[in-house]
Design a protein around this motif. Sequence first.
Motif, short mmCIF file in Angstrom:
data_model
loop_
_atom_site.label_atom_id
_atom_site.label_comp_id
_atom_site.label_asym_id
_atom_site.label_seq_id
_atom_site.Cartn_x
_atom_site.Cartn_y
_atom_site.Cartn_z
N THR A 92 3.95 0.23 2.36
CA THR A 92 3.73 -0.55 3.57
C THR A 92 3.16 -1.89 3.13
OG1 THR A 92 3.26 1.43 4.86
CG2 THR A 92 2.48 -0.67 5.76
N SER A 93 3.74 -2.98 3.63
CA SER A 93 3.27 -4.31 3.28
C SER A 93 2.07 -4.68 4.14
CB SER A 93 4.40 -5.32 3.48
OG SER A 93 3.99 -6.58 3.06
N ARG A 99 0.85 -1.18 0.00
CA ARG A 99 0.00 0.00 0.00
C ARG A 99 0.89 1.24 0.00
NH1 ARG A 99 -5.18 0.62 0.28
NH2 ARG A 99 -5.57 -1.45 1.15
N CYS A 100 0.61 2.16 -0.94
CA CYS A 100 1.38 3.41 -1.06
C CYS A 100 1.15 4.27 0.18
CB CYS A 100 0.95 4.15 -2.31
SG CYS A 100 1.76 5.76 -2.53
N ARG A 159 5.71 -2.91 -6.66
CA ARG A 159 6.28 -2.07 -7.71
C ARG A 159 7.26 -1.09 -7.09
NH1 ARG A 159 1.08 -3.32 -9.02
NH2 ARG A 159 0.62 -3.77 -11.19
N TYR A 160 8.11 -0.53 -7.92
CA TYR A 160 9.05 0.48 -7.42
C TYR A 160 8.33 1.79 -7.13
CZ TYR A 160 12.86 -2.57 -8.79
OH TYR A 160 13.71 -3.63 -8.90
N ARG A 161 7.42 2.16 -8.02
CA ARG A 161 6.69 3.43 -7.90
C ARG A 161 5.19 3.17 -7.94
NH1 ARG A 161 9.74 7.85 -6.74
NH2 ARG A 161 11.81 7.61 -7.59
N CYS A 162 4.44 4.01 -7.25
CA CYS A 162 2.99 3.90 -7.23
C CYS A 162 2.43 4.28 -8.61
CB CYS A 162 2.43 4.83 -6.16
SG CYS A 162 0.62 4.87 -6.12
N PRO A 163 1.54 3.45 -9.18
CA PRO A 163 0.96 3.80 -10.48
C PRO A 163 0.01 4.98 -10.42
CG PRO A 163 -0.05 1.80 -9.62
CD PRO A 163 1.06 2.17 -8.69
N ARG A 164 -0.48 5.32 -9.23
CA ARG A 164 -1.41 6.44 -9.09
C ARG A 164 -0.68 7.77 -8.89
NH1 ARG A 164 -5.68 6.49 -4.37
NH2 ARG A 164 -6.81 5.02 -5.67
N CYS A 165 0.30 7.81 -7.96
CA CYS A 165 0.91 9.10 -7.62
C CYS A 165 2.42 9.18 -7.86
CB CYS A 165 0.61 9.45 -6.16
SG CYS A 165 1.53 8.45 -4.96
#
Length: 104
Positions: A34-35, A10-11, A22-28
């Motif tokens: 946080t796992s 969770r971003c 993922r390395y980067r959040c696809p939304r922001c």
Amino acid sequence: MSETVLALERCNACGEAVFPARYRCPRCGAAHWTSEPAAGGGVVEESTVVRHRVGAQGTGDVYLASVRTPAGPVVIARSDAALREGEAVALFIDDAMRVWARAG
């Protein structure tokens, strides 16, 4: 077969949940996660069976399902048998790091 519970990421910036990590959040675009080991199950959205695979002789059919988790992400999982749309399933990861869905 030992089973590992599926974990979502969770971003920390916007709250978007993803799987796989993922390395980067696809939304922001943020890179702080946080796992959450909360993806123990979900609901089947679609399913299919793969009957013929190149180079895989005599291994039998492979059942696949798109499973919507309560946190939002869709996970592609294998299963031992065909699953129906709308069916509740448990999700886990096996020793070979494959995601599996089990009805029940």
